[in-house]
Design a protein around this motif. Structure first.
Motif, PDB file in Angstrom:
ATOM      1  N   TYR A   1       0.701  -1.111  -0.019  1.00  0.00           N
ATOM      2  CA  TYR A   1       0.018  -0.086  -0.017  1.00  0.00           C
ATOM      3  C   TYR A   1       0.880   1.255  -0.127  1.00  0.00           C
TER       4      TYR A   1
ATOM      5  N   GLN B   1       0.446   5.177   1.479  1.00  0.00           N
ATOM      6  CA  GLN B   1      -0.045   6.092   2.307  1.00  0.00           C
ATOM      7  C   GLN B   1       0.724   7.483   2.309  1.00  0.00           C
TER       8      GLN B   1
ATOM      9  N   PRO C   1      -4.343   4.369   3.444  1.00  0.00           N
ATOM     10  CA  PRO C   1      -3.482   3.535   2.657  1.00  0.00           C
ATOM     11  C   PRO C   1      -4.284   3.386   1.126  1.00  0.00           C
TER      12      PRO C   1
ATOM     13  N   LEU D   1       3.538   0.704   2.688  1.00  0.00           N
ATOM     14  CA  LEU D   1       3.030  -0.097   3.901  1.00  0.00           C
ATOM     15  C   LEU D   1       3.083  -1.502   3.301  1.00  0.00           C
TER      16      LEU D   1
ATOM     17  N   TYR E   1      -4.783 -10.327   8.838  1.00  0.00           N
ATOM     18  CA  TYR E   1      -4.062  -9.237   8.239  1.00  0.00           C
ATOM     19  C   TYR E   1      -2.900  -8.720   9.155  1.00  0.00           C
TER      20      TYR E   1
ATOM     21  N   PHE F   1       0.139  -6.084   9.590  1.00  0.00           N
ATOM     22  CA  PHE F   1       0.806  -4.955   8.990  1.00  0.00           C
ATOM     23  C   PHE F   1       2.230  -4.587   9.192  1.00  0.00           C
ATOM     24  N   GLY F   2       3.147  -4.444   8.511  1.00  0.00           N
ATOM     25  CA  GLY F   2       4.261  -3.845   8.817  1.00  0.00           C
ATOM     26  C   GLY F   2       4.348  -2.182   9.297  1.00  0.00           C
ATOM     27  N   THR F   3       5.378  -1.751   9.847  1.00  0.00           N
ATOM     28  CA  THR F   3       5.306  -0.270  10.326  1.00  0.00           C
ATOM     29  C   THR F   3       5.635   0.774   9.123  1.00  0.00           C
TER      30      THR F   3
END
Lengths: 112, 113
Positions: free
Chosen positions: A36, A38, A44, A87, A100, A102-104
């Motif tokens: 994604y 953002q 995002p 992301l 899901y 997510f990474g930072t």
């Protein structure tokens, strides 16, 4: 423990200077990996989905690739408008359901 | 085409006040719906997800609750806000059935004072 790690945390590039962002993951039952974009103060924006090792997707100056342990987002000849946070997320099997993670993110700044 | 709306865009609330954030999706039926919170420098934290009306799962014990009064409407609520509830709240949807990519709304910036 399921985990997604993105590197670097921040990246500054000159316009036209190609580079890659990394997303490494440790999950069981990977179903898909997502990238994604953002912009500050916004939600995002979906870019790519990758499902299996060896798969590649392209969109304009961006190309995403996937291996069994990581994904790369290659940015070719970036422009200032590519500046954003990128992301990575994985969809993985956890306790019988798909979750899901997510990474930072990697904050990318492209300088004119 | 599908669109997702969130409101309000920004909100400043005192500690102890109630909260109601709304999310609606257009152009699709039976979507899976999600509420996330994003804190500065941290990843998205999944708060709630719903695969249908009256089917809501909570991911993290907290001061918040969620409801889905209609197929394409998802509401995030709190009876009494805490300072730690401040953050950027994102609603997302994915096609019903097999989960795949999620599509996010514009977000709500909540500041609790």
């Amino acid at each position: 423990e399921d985990q997604v790690t993105q590197s670097p945390e921040a990246l500054r590039l000159q316009e036209g200077e190609s580079s890659s962002l990394n997303c490494s993951y440790t999950v069981s039952g990977l179903r898909g990996l997502f990238w994604y974009r953002q912009d500050p103060g916004k939600g995002p924006e979906f870019l790519f989905t990758l499902y299996s090792a060896g798969e590649e997707k392209e969109k304009e100056r961006l190309k995403a690739t996937l291996t069994k342990k990581e994904s790369f987002l290659h940015i070719t000849a970036p422009k200032p408008e590519d500046s954003a946070t990128y992301l990575c997320a994985v969809q993985a099997l956890s306790s019988g359901t798909y979750k899901y993670i997510f990474g930072t993110g990697t904050r990318l700044k492209v300088l004119a | 085409s599908q669109t997702i709306h969130q409101w309000p865009a920004t909100l400043v609330q005192p500690v102890g006040s109630p909260l109601s954030l709304e999310c609606t999706v257009e152009g699709t039926s039976n979507p899976n719906l999600y509420w996330y919170r994003q804190a500065a420098g941290r990843g998205l934290q999944l708060l709630f997800y719903s695969i249908g009306i009256d089917q809501i799962s909570s991911e993290v014990p907290q001061n918040l609750s969620a409801s889905r009064p209609q197929d394409r409407q998802f509401i995030l609520s709190s009876k009494k806000l805490l300072l730690s509830d401040s953050g950027f709240y994102l609603c997302a949807w994915s096609p019903g059935g097999e989960d795949n990519e999620q599509f996010f709304g514009p977000g709500t910036r909540l500041t609790v004072l």
